[in-house]
Design a protein around this motif. Sequence first.
Motif, mmCIF file in Angstrom:
data_model
loop_
_atom_site.group_PDB
_atom_site.id
_atom_site.type_symbol
_atom_site.label_atom_id
_atom_site.label_comp_id
_atom_site.label_asym_id
_atom_site.label_seq_id
_atom_site.Cartn_x
_atom_site.Cartn_y
_atom_site.Cartn_z
ATOM 1 N N ALA A 1 1.002 -1.277 -0.478
ATOM 2 C CA ALA A 1 -0.421 -0.346 0.262
ATOM 3 C C ALA A 1 1.257 1.286 -0.040
ATOM 4 O O ALA A 1 0.489 2.129 -0.688
ATOM 5 N N ALA B 1 1.222 4.126 -2.253
ATOM 6 C CA ALA B 1 1.288 5.660 -2.784
ATOM 7 C C ALA B 1 1.882 6.040 -3.449
ATOM 8 O O ALA B 1 2.092 7.667 -3.613
ATOM 9 N N TYR C 1 -5.026 1.699 1.022
ATOM 10 C CA TYR C 1 -4.355 3.037 0.871
ATOM 11 C C TYR C 1 -4.966 3.701 1.112
ATOM 12 O O TYR C 1 -4.977 5.268 1.888
#
Length: 260
Positions: free
Chosen positions: A96, A100, A130
């Motif tokens: 995650a 990003a 996320y």
Amino acid sequence: MRAAVLEAVVLAGHLVLYPTGMFQERPGDGAGEASGDDSGAASAGRAGRPPVLLLHGFNDNRSVFVLLRRALGADGLRRVEAYNYSPFTRDLRDTARLLAARVEELCARTGHERIDIVGHSLGGLTARYYVQRLGGDARVRTLVTLGTPHGGTRVAPFMDAHPLVRQMRPDSDVMAELRAPAPGCRTRCVAFWSEFDAIMVPTGTARIEHPDLTAVNVQVTGIGHLALPAHPTVIAAVRRALDGPVPVVVDKASGVPSVA
């Protein structure tokens, strides 16, 4: 404020309606910004749609999105990219964080403030982490998930040797984090699930049921887990979900909401 949750079924031959206020553009959603597509158009101009990032599932790769990628980019109004993460990843949270960084790079490269994400299986769960836990709702306008274990899955206990599989169990730390409050989450969610999905145990675990998320749960009939990203009916519904309001249909006999 509680989430606007709508249950739907992919069917045909019914009266098409639109739920009032569902999936309207909000400030900062990225409408009117420059965009491109992934199949040769240099730019779609400032009227283009937000870019779309496709995120594959566990033990898979971006090739699962060949048909979906082509369909979403066919009109040349959006850039469509597929993200391959490492098969050696052992923690969904690490993936995650890498996601990003990829989203920030995509926004900087395209000039968009927000994008859309379509995630299959574990990819959808990573994207949801996320959005909910890493502030991704500031960047993700719409999150579409396909056969994602939002409530955790109990399939194949013998696979618990892999840490990613353990994180997809209902009692994992990751699932506890996703059940935690997420007030003010700005991302709109559409979760496709199927009663024929043998990877989701129980099958309803692929629905989003969180009081702070605005979500549409779309039941798909007669389609298995691996076919979700490639089935023409699902592809058409995903494209409609990204292009505008989800067309809700009402069965005149039962009064049950569905999606054409």
